[in-house]
Design a protein around this motif. Sequence first.
Motif, mmCIF file in Angstrom:
data_model
loop_
_atom_site.group_PDB
_atom_site.id
_atom_site.type_symbol
_atom_site.label_atom_id
_atom_site.label_comp_id
_atom_site.label_asym_id
_atom_site.label_seq_id
_atom_site.Cartn_x
_atom_site.Cartn_y
_atom_site.Cartn_z
ATOM 1 N N ASP A 101 -8.816 -68.619 30.507
ATOM 2 C CA ASP A 101 -9.564 -69.764 31.041
ATOM 3 C C ASP A 101 -10.172 -69.435 32.396
ATOM 4 N N GLY A 102 -10.075 -68.175 32.838
ATOM 5 C CA GLY A 102 -10.724 -67.761 34.070
ATOM 6 C C GLY A 102 -9.819 -67.775 35.283
ATOM 7 N N THR A 103 -8.645 -68.415 35.161
ATOM 8 C CA THR A 103 -7.749 -68.428 36.314
ATOM 9 C C THR A 103 -7.130 -67.052 36.484
ATOM 10 N N GLY A 104 -6.813 -66.723 37.735
ATOM 11 C CA GLY A 104 -6.273 -65.405 38.033
ATOM 12 C C GLY A 104 -4.803 -65.311 37.686
ATOM 13 N N PHE A 105 -4.359 -64.059 37.496
ATOM 14 C CA PHE A 105 -2.940 -63.830 37.215
ATOM 15 C C PHE A 105 -2.317 -63.182 38.447
ATOM 16 N N ASP A 106 -1.180 -63.729 38.899
ATOM 17 C CA ASP A 106 -0.461 -63.066 39.983
ATOM 18 C C ASP A 106 1.036 -63.350 39.868
ATOM 19 N N ALA A 107 1.751 -62.972 40.885
ATOM 20 C CA ALA A 107 3.219 -63.054 40.846
ATOM 21 C C ALA A 107 3.704 -64.477 40.633
ATOM 22 N N ASP A 108 2.945 -65.462 41.105
ATOM 23 C CA ASP A 108 3.371 -66.855 40.917
ATOM 24 C C ASP A 108 3.453 -67.216 39.440
ATOM 25 N N ASP A 109 2.514 -66.675 38.636
ATOM 26 C CA ASP A 109 2.547 -66.957 37.207
ATOM 27 C C ASP A 109 3.804 -66.369 36.560
ATOM 28 N N VAL A 110 4.206 -65.201 37.050
ATOM 29 C CA VAL A 110 5.405 -64.565 36.510
ATOM 30 C C VAL A 110 6.619 -65.428 36.833
ATOM 31 N N LYS A 111 6.698 -65.836 38.106
ATOM 32 C CA LYS A 111 7.837 -66.678 38.505
ATOM 33 C C LYS A 111 7.841 -67.978 37.697
ATOM 34 N N PHE A 112 6.651 -68.560 37.563
ATOM 35 C CA PHE A 112 6.541 -69.810 36.795
ATOM 36 C C PHE A 112 7.046 -69.611 35.367
ATOM 37 N N SER A 113 6.568 -68.544 34.738
ATOM 38 C CA SER A 113 6.910 -68.339 33.318
ATOM 39 C C SER A 113 8.398 -68.096 33.133
ATOM 40 N N LEU A 114 8.968 -67.237 33.973
ATOM 41 C CA LEU A 114 10.391 -66.919 33.796
ATOM 42 C C LEU A 114 11.256 -68.123 34.136
ATOM 43 N N ASP A 115 10.911 -68.846 35.203
ATOM 44 C CA ASP A 115 11.703 -70.030 35.560
ATOM 45 C C ASP A 115 11.590 -71.099 34.481
ATOM 46 N N ARG A 116 10.394 -71.225 33.926
ATOM 47 C CA ARG A 116 10.184 -72.227 32.882
ATOM 48 C C ARG A 116 11.008 -71.894 31.640
ATOM 49 N N ALA A 117 11.030 -70.612 31.311
ATOM 50 C CA ALA A 117 11.722 -70.217 30.090
ATOM 51 C C ALA A 117 13.228 -70.410 30.206
ATOM 52 N N ARG A 118 13.781 -70.253 31.423
ATOM 53 C CA ARG A 118 15.240 -70.326 31.535
ATOM 54 C C ARG A 118 15.718 -71.649 32.110
ATOM 55 N N ALA A 119 14.790 -72.585 32.320
ATOM 56 C CA ALA A 119 15.177 -73.889 32.847
ATOM 57 C C ALA A 119 16.046 -74.622 31.834
ATOM 58 N N ASP A 120 16.786 -75.614 32.331
ATOM 59 C CA ASP A 120 17.690 -76.356 31.444
ATOM 60 C C ASP A 120 16.924 -77.068 30.334
ATOM 61 N N ASP A 121 15.734 -77.579 30.662
ATOM 62 C CA ASP A 121 14.988 -78.334 29.661
ATOM 63 C C ASP A 121 14.002 -77.442 28.899
ATOM 64 N N SER A 122 14.216 -76.134 29.006
ATOM 65 C CA SER A 122 13.297 -75.209 28.339
ATOM 66 C C SER A 122 13.413 -75.325 26.822
ATOM 67 N N VAL A 123 12.263 -75.209 26.149
ATOM 68 C CA VAL A 123 12.291 -75.243 24.685
ATOM 69 C C VAL A 123 12.169 -73.831 24.119
#
Lengths: 495, 290
Positions: A101-123
């Motif tokens: 979608d044109g947005t840039g990729f950086d370390a914040d996306d990595v942190k977001f993805s990993l935190d999201r995946a291991r969060a308590d409410d993660s699906v």
Amino acid sequence: MNIVKTIMAATALASLVAWGAPAFAARDTLTLGVVLEPPHLDPTAGAAAAIDEVVYANVFEGLTRIGPSGEVLPALAASWDISEDGKVYTFHLRANVKFHDGTGFDADDVKFSLDRARADDSVNAQKGLFAQIDTVEVVDPATVKVTLKQPQGSFLYNMGWGDAVIVAPESAETNKDKPVGTGPFRFDNWAKGSSITIVRNDDYWGDKVALAKAEFRIIPDAAAAIPALLSGDVQCFPFMPVGDALAQIEADPRFTVVIGATEGETILSTNNKKPPFDNLKVRQAIAHALNREEIIAGNGSGLGTPIGTHFSPGNEAYVDLTGTYPYDPEKAKALLAAAGFPNGFKATLKLPPPAYARDGGQVVASQLRAVGIELELIPVEWADWLEQVFKNKDYDLTIVSHTEPNDIGIYARKDYYFNYDNPDFDKVMADLDATSDQAKRNELYGQAQRIIAEDAVNGYMFQLAKVGVWDAKLEGMWHNAPVQANDLTKVRWTE
Amino acid sequence: MSDLAFAAPPTGAATFLRRALRNRSFVTGLAITALVALVALVSFFWTPYDITHLPVAERMKPPSASNLFGTDHFGRDIFSMIMIGSRNSIAVALIAVGIGMGIGVPLGCAAAARGGWLDEAVMRFNDIVFAFPALLSAIMITAIFGPGAVNAIIAIGIFNIPVFARVARAGALALWPREFIMAARVAGKGAARITVEHILPNIVSLLLVQGTIQFALGILAEAGLSYVGLGAQPPMPSWGRMLFDAQTRMMVAPHLALFPGFAIVITVLGLNLLGDGLRDLLDPRLNRER
């Protein structure tokens, strides 16, 4: 009809060649046939292999990725450093990476993805992959530091799973219908019930792919798959439900047939908490009643390797445990009698659509009937299977192929649909997590395989073969399936 | 007695039998149908092999002395499968025809007897049901209520209703203005009683002929539904699904498709011949010409 069409096409082609045909560009589109339609397209929110078989490596990428032989390769992380104690991984990310979608990729996306995946409410369907992560820190936009609770030998491998791909916070919620990743292909269109199309991403950070467009056509019906291939409508079936027509297709020079290995342990999954299957003797009786050779032979192509536990025979840690409970109907009857069922009992067997289940189920039912267990066969659609069996654990027995790689750890998960619970096994898994020495790990894997084989948690039947069939002029398809994927990044037409 | 022209042959049982035996399609059709029914009956007591046992090692053997029609992809004896499958075909078609007759005939008779809005309502409802291709609608019904032999029966049965309603109504309408009906009315009989005592006996031959034809169509419909996976479910054998299973293996083992295909063709052919023969025998117009 088709012969006429082929002749006409050939004549047209010949005349084009004769005239030089400057506008006749190299072929760069591909139609692949897949048996199952994915429930949605977000690999971080579903267990269905059909999701990864479209998007893995094509649309989405993780920090690492798994290669065609099961090896760990760099992906969004160009390189990494591991601390002395094995607990801190520092990933150096690639530059100039953009999401579709044109947005840039950086370390914040990595942190977001990993935190999201291991969060308590993660699906996330594979939360276990992230269980050892303690913290994820952004060092700078191009560097991420992941600290583990304890050293984990398989961490880099785990990060290469489809469930661990990196998503953007802007699009994470809509990935199910409109997946936005960083991969060499962009999602283009999904005609529900019919096909999914992806197109080349011209802003890709790495090598551009040769294919401009790939369409995954959903062909659930084996009877339709063969004509689709023969007519040229579909040029590639990575997993062809070929059945007895294998010999016919192998003899056809237009096609390449590759019989490869998968990570698909095909098992008679058993509800270990539901009586009478909570009784070890009953499960042992079922194990003794199964004749693996017949089950494999009754499966159409007759391909497959017998297994005695939940582990891929191609893995170096594999232990052949097919002899734990050999085929012995008399023994099965005796065990049933000892368990209090001298006259057997009735149960249900839910069968998802693939032939290994629908056809295999009839063979299994016949074998269990021979020892007194009457099975009612209940065919279910894939979505119903995921809902009833996988999620709600509403089943007695079912047949399914577990195609995730190296997934013996699922037996330690308390909420998994096997309903299996054995502290000894859990301890082996915990030890395994804390071990990085390969020889030691293999030994622990061996122990784990023995425990579940002896507990007869499920009926272990065979390792699914991957029958790949594609146009002989196509190259770059994977021969084996170390992970659930149809990686098209190296696929090209040779003419 | 003018009603005799409509009734089954008036010339006595012996003459009827003689005429029947001269009717070639009736005899052939009856013989085939009786054979199929016999096979279905015998399958309850005896089949060459036990088809609940799957001897996979014997799979896809061509026809031989030990397996007359060869074996299927699970090693089951195809002859035994066809024998037991005939039960399924006959049961589904028979009950479906029963549903169609049981509901359609009273509807048609009532429409003819009452006329007016009831007639309109029944016939327009019939038109609606008729407007959908029967097999397509049967697929729709089984898709909604789930696959299985029972739902297949209901689906096929529903589409037999308008067929019988129309035949019954047409037959009854032709009878109502006749003198003997009028006599019955003058004698004080109600519409319901007249229908039961005078109309039904006189249209039974029409219904019988139509029933035979619908029976054949029911067998075809059942095979079609099983072929698309909406009929009887495994392990219960059904001719349609045997064809489906054979489809991907046609090039390797054509006998898998050949024999269930023949079974369907022969059964349907037999029933159609029987229906033709019955029509010739029972049709009053043809009678009078003799």
